[in-house]
Design a protein around this motif. Structure first.
Motif, PDB file in Angstrom:
ATOM      1  N   ALA A   1       0.830  -1.209   0.000  1.00  0.00           N
ATOM      2  CA  ALA A   1       0.000   0.000   0.000  1.00  0.00           C
ATOM      3  C   ALA A   1       0.862   1.257   0.000  1.00  0.00           C
ATOM      4  CB  ALA A   1      -0.937  -0.012   1.204  1.00  0.00           C
ATOM      5  N   HIS A   2       1.928   1.249   0.794  1.00  0.00           N
ATOM      6  CA  HIS A   2       2.819   2.412   0.876  1.00  0.00           C
ATOM      7  C   HIS A   2       3.444   2.707  -0.483  1.00  0.00           C
ATOM      8  CE1 HIS A   2       5.692   5.059   3.164  1.00  0.00           C
ATOM      9  NE2 HIS A   2       6.411   4.840   2.069  1.00  0.00           N
ATOM     10  N   GLU A   3       3.973   1.678  -1.142  1.00  0.00           N
ATOM     11  CA  GLU A   3       4.631   1.902  -2.428  1.00  0.00           C
ATOM     12  C   GLU A   3       3.627   2.244  -3.526  1.00  0.00           C
ATOM     13  OE1 GLU A   3       7.684   2.410  -2.484  1.00  0.00           O
ATOM     14  OE2 GLU A   3       8.072   1.635  -0.478  1.00  0.00           O
ATOM     15  N   LEU A   4       2.449   1.623  -3.509  1.00  0.00           N
ATOM     16  CA  LEU A   4       1.431   1.982  -4.492  1.00  0.00           C
ATOM     17  C   LEU A   4       0.951   3.419  -4.292  1.00  0.00           C
ATOM     18  CD1 LEU A   4      -0.727  -1.255  -4.850  1.00  0.00           C
ATOM     19  CD2 LEU A   4       0.639  -0.142  -6.625  1.00  0.00           C
ATOM     20  N   ALA A   5       0.968   3.897  -3.049  1.00  0.00           N
ATOM     21  CA  ALA A   5       0.614   5.299  -2.802  1.00  0.00           C
ATOM     22  C   ALA A   5       1.590   6.226  -3.519  1.00  0.00           C
ATOM     23  CB  ALA A   5       0.603   5.586  -1.303  1.00  0.00           C
TER      24      ALA A   5
ATOM     25  N   ALA B   1       1.745   8.429   2.215  1.00  0.00           N
ATOM     26  CA  ALA B   1       1.891   7.005   1.896  1.00  0.00           C
ATOM     27  C   ALA B   1       1.597   6.137   3.115  1.00  0.00           C
ATOM     28  CB  ALA B   1       3.293   6.724   1.366  1.00  0.00           C
ATOM     29  N   ASP B   2       2.017   6.590   4.298  1.00  0.00           N
ATOM     30  CA  ASP B   2       1.700   5.824   5.506  1.00  0.00           C
ATOM     31  C   ASP B   2       0.239   5.984   5.902  1.00  0.00           C
ATOM     32  OD1 ASP B   2       3.996   4.436   5.922  1.00  0.00           O
ATOM     33  OD2 ASP B   2       4.807   5.745   7.468  1.00  0.00           O
TER      34      ASP B   2
ATOM     35  N   ALA C   1       5.875  12.580  10.138  1.00  0.00           N
ATOM     36  CA  ALA C   1       5.218  12.960   8.887  1.00  0.00           C
ATOM     37  C   ALA C   1       3.804  12.397   8.809  1.00  0.00           C
ATOM     38  CB  ALA C   1       6.046  12.479   7.701  1.00  0.00           C
ATOM     39  N   PHE C   2       3.632  11.149   9.241  1.00  0.00           N
ATOM     40  CA  PHE C   2       2.290  10.572   9.236  1.00  0.00           C
ATOM     41  C   PHE C   2       1.349  11.380  10.118  1.00  0.00           C
ATOM     42  CE2 PHE C   2      -0.587   8.096  11.933  1.00  0.00           C
ATOM     43  CZ  PHE C   2      -1.598   7.875  11.002  1.00  0.00           C
ATOM     44  N   LEU C   3       1.791  11.729  11.319  1.00  0.00           N
ATOM     45  CA  LEU C   3       0.924  12.479  12.230  1.00  0.00           C
ATOM     46  C   LEU C   3       0.579  13.851  11.658  1.00  0.00           C
ATOM     47  CD1 LEU C   3       2.504  11.576  15.690  1.00  0.00           C
ATOM     48  CD2 LEU C   3       0.395  10.675  14.672  1.00  0.00           C
ATOM     49  N   ALA C   4       1.526  14.470  10.949  1.00  0.00           N
ATOM     50  CA  ALA C   4       1.251  15.767  10.334  1.00  0.00           C
ATOM     51  C   ALA C   4       0.203  15.637   9.230  1.00  0.00           C
ATOM     52  CB  ALA C   4       2.541  16.366   9.774  1.00  0.00           C
ATOM     53  N   VAL C   5       0.350  14.617   8.381  1.00  0.00           N
ATOM     54  CA  VAL C   5      -0.613  14.412   7.298  1.00  0.00           C
ATOM     55  C   VAL C   5      -1.967  13.984   7.858  1.00  0.00           C
ATOM     56  CG1 VAL C   5      -1.169  12.935   5.318  1.00  0.00           C
ATOM     57  CG2 VAL C   5       1.107  13.963   5.526  1.00  0.00           C
ATOM     58  N   ASP C   6      -1.954  13.148   8.878  1.00  0.00           N
ATOM     59  CA  ASP C   6      -3.199  12.735   9.523  1.00  0.00           C
ATOM     60  C   ASP C   6      -3.969  13.955  10.023  1.00  0.00           C
ATOM     61  OD1 ASP C   6      -4.930  10.639  11.032  1.00  0.00           O
ATOM     62  OD2 ASP C   6      -4.230  11.968  12.637  1.00  0.00           O
TER      63      ASP C   6
END
Length: 305
Positions: free
Chosen positions: A137-141, A165-166, A230-235
């Motif tokens: 999923a991460h790489e397909l993102a 991606a995460d 980065a995940f928490l920022a995008v979330d």
């Protein structure tokens, strides 16, 4: 919305027509090559132990139909036997520069390039099902991100690309029934709070905008300070403005707009204000949630898990 202008691959059942190639020990080619074709109307059923083709079929269908992420009409997945063949494949098939590929990707389990997804079969062989699903999923993102910005010379900040991606990875795991998204998010928060590096010493998002800074800090302090942050920022960005707005923002990079214009066009909040507010929010985490006993992520892990 910008991303809906891309040709939508009608309800996507990602059927992997498998061209099965066995490589010799000295060959540059993969030992498995999947020619990804987008057809069908429903996700394929998954058993308790799905193979890679079945798993990637379901993941891509969910990403296109449930998360509204676009893909190129033709995408290939290459699975390699080890580190050396992966790096060789990235140069010969992936279009990567030989003097950079070994240093950047020799420890990677997966890499998304403009020519497809490149995977380490030996790594995937010992991964549990959630790990395999997360990697795919991460790489397909990243493949979808390239499609969104297709034709443009610039790209979003690395923290946005990796955080998104995460975010996709955790959403897909939830939809597959492997782990609820809220639980994945809580695990990341606990990893950040319990990290060996105090949050006040984490690099800020501006520092993580470029590839060099991202790579240096990941190697220096570990994935918790980069991928998890980065995940928490995008979330939080998606929580405030929605995932469609983020896809619109990434799609604007195909327009060759002036630096900074893509953000100001897509979002009502100035970029610097968002990053400053997120930093304050990040540093408040230790007061909001105590770390789990012994809970942290390995510094060498390529993305939050």
């Amino acid at each position: 919305m910008r991303h809906r202008r891309h040709i939508r691959i009608a309800p996507l059942l990602l059927v992997l027509a498998l061209a099965f190639a066995v490589a010799t020990p000295t060959a540059a080619g993969p030992y498995r090559e999947y020619d990804i074709k987008f057809t069908g109307e429903a996700p394929p059923p998954l058993g308790a132990s799905p193979g890679d083709p079945e798993l990637i079929n379901s993941i891509a269908w969910l990403m296109n139909n449930k998360l509204d992420l676009p893909f190129p009409a033709v995408t290939k997945a290459y699975v390699y036997v080890n580190e050396a063949t992966l790096v060789d494949g990235l140069v010969t098939l992936g279009g990567e520069k030989s003097n950079e590929a070994w240093d950047r990707w020799r420890n990677a389990s997966g890499v998304a390039t403009r020519n497809g997804v490149f995977l380490r079969g030996d790594h995937m062989a010992w991964m549990h099902l959630q790990g395999r699903a997360g990697l795919l999923a991460h790489e397909l993102a990243h493949v979808s991100q390239r499609k969104l910005g297709e034709g443009g010379k610039l790209r979003p900040a690395v923290w946005i690309l990796e955080g998104h991606a995460d975010w996709v990875k955790f959403q897909v795991r939830d939809m597959l029934g492997y782990r609820p998204y809220a639980e994945s998010r809580q695990n990341v928060v606990r990893a950040v709070v319990g990290a060996a590096t105090p949050i006040k010493l984490f690099p800020d998002l501006q520092t993580l905008s470029g590839t060099a800074g991202w790579t240096d800090w990941t190697r220096k302090l570990g994935a918790i300070t980069t991928y998890c942050q980065a995940f928490l920022a995008v979330d939080w960005l998606i929580e405030r403005y929605g995932s469609a707005k983020l896809a619109e923002f990434m799609g604007r990079f195909a327009l060759e707009s002036a630096p900074g214009e893509n953000w100001t066009t897509a979002y009502p909040i100035p970029y610097r204000q968002f990053t400053d507010e997120f930093r304050a929010r990040l540093e408040d985490l230790s007061r909001a949630m105590p770390p789990a006993a012994g809970g942290s992520l390995a510094a060498s892990r390529p993305s939050c898990d």
